[in-house]
Design an enzyme around this catalytic site. Structure first.
Site, PDB file in Angstrom:
ATOM      1  N   ASP A 163      11.190  31.586  57.660  1.00 16.93           N
ATOM      2  CA  ASP A 163      11.588  30.238  58.057  1.00 16.93           C
ATOM      3  C   ASP A 163      12.973  29.960  57.473  1.00 16.93           C
ATOM      4  OD1 ASP A 163      11.279  27.634  59.125  1.00 16.93           O
ATOM      5  OD2 ASP A 163      10.658  26.895  57.159  1.00 16.93           O
ATOM      6  N   ASP A 167      14.916  26.262  57.393  1.00 15.08           N
ATOM      7  CA  ASP A 167      15.116  24.982  56.711  1.00 15.08           C
ATOM      8  C   ASP A 167      14.068  24.817  55.615  1.00 15.08           C
ATOM      9  OD1 ASP A 167      16.054  22.520  56.012  1.00 15.08           O
ATOM     10  OD2 ASP A 167      15.773  21.586  57.969  1.00 15.08           O
TER      11      ASP A 167
END
Length: 278
Positions: A8, A10
């Site tokens: 991932d 953010d």
């Protein structure tokens, strides 16, 4: 050791426009040691080239092939289900480009699907049109169900909020393709040519990253630089295989895997013939 990472962005690599300390060293180690990895994002706004450029400007020197968005997963899914179909879209350039690249036409009447992604310019007119199309038979597809998006100015409504509006008005539930959907999680693994036992998911959100990885049988690493706090873990029936304060603890990826993660389960890689015969 055969291994690869789904990562991932953010809350793991950056927060807002700020690079998280150690993230560049972690990614540089993956590149240097030729460990396969791909970034997963539930943000459908940007095309993969735009996402790669954003990371490059932050000192993460990756290419387009290192990016996999929920818009890409959605467009590929729709192209498999109904090749050369049509869609009415609430969303931005990344979603529109992904649909076009997968043979879809964007229309405003009699579409096969209403496809909803992130959008900063959603209007009541667009929502009312989507409602009419859904009630007339168009299938409702969500790129993801994230209710909100963190920004440098605070929190704004996410794709899930728009979808919830349409679901409430029409009484029809959307089908979501983004994390934690197995559709996106499986497609990303296949992009890297990995087996289930070779795949490690790194994320900051229990409800998407860690849940998606756990459902697929991937090993999972939760980083505490994003939306999940250590005390939040008591609320979940599942757990990550490892917890790190930040990906700075993963600067030596292979040593981290050997010392902090369980072995991948090779029995998850194939369906056994004996099981099929039952």
């Amino acid at each position: 050791m055969s291994v690869g990472f789904l990562i991932d962005m953010d809350g793991v690599i950056y927060r807002g426009g700020e690079l998280i300390d150690g993230a560049d060293r972690f990614i540089n180690a993956l590149l240097r040691e030729q460990i396969p990895f791909i970034f997963l994002t539930n943000n459908s706004q940007r095309a993969r080239r735009d996402v790669a450029t954003k990371l490059q400007r932050m000192g993460i020197f990756v290419e387009e092939q290192h990016i996999f968005t929920c818009a890409m997963a959605t467009a590929r899914f729709l192209a498999q289900k109904k090749p050369n179909g049509t869609a009415y879209v609430i969303g931005e350039g990344g979603l529109l480009q992904a649909l076009h690249r997968n043979g879809y036409s964007i229309v405003d009447h009699e579409p096969d699907f209403v496809v909803v992604g992130e959008g900063r310019t959603v209007t009541l007119d667009a929502l009312e049109q989507a409602v009419r199309l859904i009630m007339n038979g168009a299938k409702l597809i969500a790129t993801n169900l994230d209710p909100n998006c963190p920004t440098k100015n605070g929190t704004r409504p996410g794709c899930g909020a728009t979808v919830a509006y349409l679901e409430t008005v029409t009484g029809i539930k959307a089908f979501s393709v983004g994390k934690p959907s197995p559709i996106m999680m499986r497609a990303a693994r296949k992009e890297l040519g990995l087996l289930t036992s070779e795949t490690v998911m790194v994320g900051d959100t229990m409800e998407t990253d860690i849940l998606g990885g756990a459902q697929m049988g991937y090993r999972t690493v939760l980083t505490l630089t994003g939306s999940t706090r250590r005390e939040d873990l008591d609320h979940f029936a599942y757990a990550p295989d490892a917890i790190v304060e930040s990906v700075a603890e993963m600067e030596d990826p292979l040593a981290f895997i050997r010392s902090r993660l369980p072995r991948g389960k090779s029995e998850d890689d194939t369906v056994r013939l004996t099981a099929m015969a039952r």
